[in-house]
Design a protein around this motif. Structure first.
Motif, PDB file in Angstrom:
ATOM      1  N   ALA A 247       0.283  -1.530   0.312  1.00 47.61           N
ATOM      2  CA  ALA A 247      -0.177  -0.127   0.144  1.00 47.61           C
ATOM      3  C   ALA A 247       0.345   1.080   0.442  1.00 47.61           C
ATOM      4  O   ALA A 247       0.261   2.099  -0.484  1.00 47.61           O
ATOM      5  N   HIS A 248       1.525   1.377   0.831  1.00 44.97           N
ATOM      6  CA  HIS A 248       3.227   1.942   0.887  1.00 44.97           C
ATOM      7  C   HIS A 248       3.315   2.569  -0.197  1.00 44.97           C
ATOM      8  O   HIS A 248       3.807   3.901  -0.698  1.00 44.97           O
ATOM      9  N   ALA A 249       3.186   1.757  -1.657  1.00 47.94           N
ATOM     10  CA  ALA A 249       3.253   2.115  -3.301  1.00 47.94           C
ATOM     11  C   ALA A 249       2.962   3.161  -4.338  1.00 47.94           C
ATOM     12  O   ALA A 249       2.479   3.404  -5.057  1.00 47.94           O
ATOM     13  N   CYS A 250       1.397   3.405  -3.253  1.00 50.14           N
ATOM     14  CA  CYS A 250       0.367   3.142  -4.016  1.00 50.14           C
ATOM     15  C   CYS A 250       0.746   5.161  -4.655  1.00 50.14           C
ATOM     16  O   CYS A 250       0.603   6.168  -3.638  1.00 50.14           O
ATOM     17  N   ARG A 251       0.525   4.957  -5.604  1.00 43.50           N
ATOM     18  CA  ARG A 251       0.523   6.818  -6.268  1.00 43.50           C
ATOM     19  C   ARG A 251      -1.679   7.645  -6.767  1.00 43.50           C
ATOM     20  O   ARG A 251      -1.311   8.461  -7.235  1.00 43.50           O
ATOM     21  N   SER A 252      -2.135   6.826  -5.922  1.00 42.24           N
ATOM     22  CA  SER A 252      -3.613   7.296  -6.332  1.00 42.24           C
ATOM     23  C   SER A 252      -3.953   7.921  -7.546  1.00 42.24           C
ATOM     24  O   SER A 252      -4.445   8.528  -7.874  1.00 42.24           O
ATOM     25  N   CYS A 253      -3.744   6.185  -8.690  1.00 43.12           N
ATOM     26  CA  CYS A 253      -3.631   6.895 -10.055  1.00 43.12           C
ATOM     27  C   CYS A 253      -6.017   6.050 -10.383  1.00 43.12           C
ATOM     28  O   CYS A 253      -6.308   6.994 -10.764  1.00 43.12           O
ATOM     29  N   GLY A 254      -6.101   5.425  -9.526  1.00 45.01           N
ATOM     30  CA  GLY A 254      -7.575   5.569  -9.146  1.00 45.01           C
ATOM     31  C   GLY A 254      -7.862   3.959 -10.386  1.00 45.01           C
ATOM     32  O   GLY A 254      -9.239   3.736  -9.791  1.00 45.01           O
ATOM     33  N   LEU A 255      -7.409   3.680 -11.167  1.00 42.60           N
ATOM     34  CA  LEU A 255      -7.517   1.992 -11.569  1.00 42.60           C
ATOM     35  C   LEU A 255      -7.727   1.314 -10.606  1.00 42.60           C
ATOM     36  O   LEU A 255      -8.872   0.310 -11.209  1.00 42.60           O
ATOM     37  N   CYS A 256      -8.161   0.844  -9.609  1.00 37.10           N
ATOM     38  CA  CYS A 256      -8.103  -0.310  -8.964  1.00 37.10           C
ATOM     39  C   CYS A 256      -9.485   0.394  -8.484  1.00 37.10           C
ATOM     40  O   CYS A 256     -10.380  -0.828  -8.585  1.00 37.10           O
ATOM     41  N   VAL A 257      -9.713   1.130  -8.118  1.00 31.42           N
ATOM     42  CA  VAL A 257     -11.564   1.539  -7.847  1.00 31.42           C
ATOM     43  C   VAL A 257     -12.689   1.579  -8.997  1.00 31.42           C
ATOM     44  O   VAL A 257     -13.387   0.954  -8.883  1.00 31.42           O
ATOM     45  N   ALA A 258     -11.264   2.101 -10.253  1.00 33.80           N
ATOM     46  CA  ALA A 258     -12.935   1.880 -11.087  1.00 33.80           C
ATOM     47  C   ALA A 258     -12.376   0.441 -11.804  1.00 33.80           C
ATOM     48  O   ALA A 258     -13.795   0.225 -12.642  1.00 33.80           O
ATOM     49  N   ALA A 259     -11.854  -0.081 -11.626  1.00 32.09           N
ATOM     50  CA  ALA A 259     -12.005  -1.456 -12.087  1.00 32.09           C
ATOM     51  C   ALA A 259     -12.551  -2.881 -11.161  1.00 32.09           C
ATOM     52  O   ALA A 259     -13.189  -3.823 -11.518  1.00 32.09           O
ATOM     53  N   CYS A 260     -12.892  -2.574  -9.639  1.00 35.02           N
ATOM     54  CA  CYS A 260     -13.495  -3.436  -8.762  1.00 35.02           C
ATOM     55  C   CYS A 260     -14.971  -3.167  -9.264  1.00 35.02           C
ATOM     56  O   CYS A 260     -15.282  -2.375  -9.329  1.00 35.02           O
ATOM     57  N   PRO A 261     -14.853  -4.843  -9.362  1.00 35.09           N
ATOM     58  CA  PRO A 261     -16.734  -5.009  -9.788  1.00 35.09           C
ATOM     59  C   PRO A 261     -17.651  -4.986  -8.661  1.00 35.09           C
ATOM     60  O   PRO A 261     -18.577  -4.606  -9.020  1.00 35.09           O
ATOM     61  N   GLU A 262     -16.898  -4.908  -7.441  1.00 32.80           N
ATOM     62  CA  GLU A 262     -17.657  -5.635  -5.996  1.00 32.80           C
ATOM     63  C   GLU A 262     -17.488  -3.951  -5.309  1.00 32.80           C
ATOM     64  O   GLU A 262     -18.404  -3.534  -4.367  1.00 32.80           O
ATOM     65  N   ARG A 263     -17.365  -2.944  -6.393  1.00 33.34           N
ATOM     66  CA  ARG A 263     -16.917  -1.358  -5.622  1.00 33.34           C
ATOM     67  C   ARG A 263     -16.495  -1.452  -3.825  1.00 33.34           C
ATOM     68  O   ARG A 263     -16.693  -1.135  -3.096  1.00 33.34           O
ATOM     69  N   ALA A 264     -15.115  -2.270  -4.157  1.00 38.28           N
ATOM     70  CA  ALA A 264     -14.938  -2.819  -2.401  1.00 38.28           C
ATOM     71  C   ALA A 264     -13.419  -2.178  -1.614  1.00 38.28           C
ATOM     72  O   ALA A 264     -13.012  -1.874  -1.320  1.00 38.28           O
ATOM     73  N   ILE A 265     -13.243  -1.160  -2.687  1.00 38.62           N
ATOM     74  CA  ILE A 265     -11.564  -0.178  -2.346  1.00 38.62           C
ATOM     75  C   ILE A 265     -12.228   0.866  -3.240  1.00 38.62           C
ATOM     76  O   ILE A 265     -12.893   1.488  -3.491  1.00 38.62           O
TER      77      ILE A 265
END
Length: 98
Positions: free
Chosen positions: A74-92
């Motif tokens: 998690a310390h490497a996250c640069r806040s691009c938001g791709l994970c939020v958009a890709a998660c089909p369950e909206r879990a992130i």
């Protein structure tokens, strides 16, 4: 989906971190696929996390193979938001670190 370069990311690493809602996550791995910083891994839910779920969500975990997304990097996250958009369950969600 086009990958973002480091220059397109919104933050320096360590400012924002992804938070996974284990009640929603089904461990499908879309976050692993899209994350350019290798923040995520899919693995069996930890025993303590499993015990913290209510009965309905424990049953849901069993149906979905007891797999969830964790963020060991998690310390490497640069806040691009791709994970939020890709998660089909909206879990992130993305949250500022302490």
């Amino acid at each position: 989906m086009r990958e973002k370069s480091a220059s397109e990311c919104k933050q320096e690493p360590g400012v924002i971190a992804p938070v996974v809602n284990l009640k929603r996550c089904e461990g499908k791995g879309d976050c692993v696929t899209v994350c350019p910083e290798n923040v995520f891994e899919i693995r069996r839910i930890d025993a303590a996390d499993y015990r913290g779920l209510d009965l309905m969500h424990r049953l849901k975990q069993r149906v979905h193979g007891m797999k969830v997304a964790y963020t060991p990097n998690a310390h490497a996250c640069r806040s691009c938001g791709l994970c939020v958009a890709a998660c089909p369950e909206r879990a992130i969600t993305l949250a500022r670190t302490a």
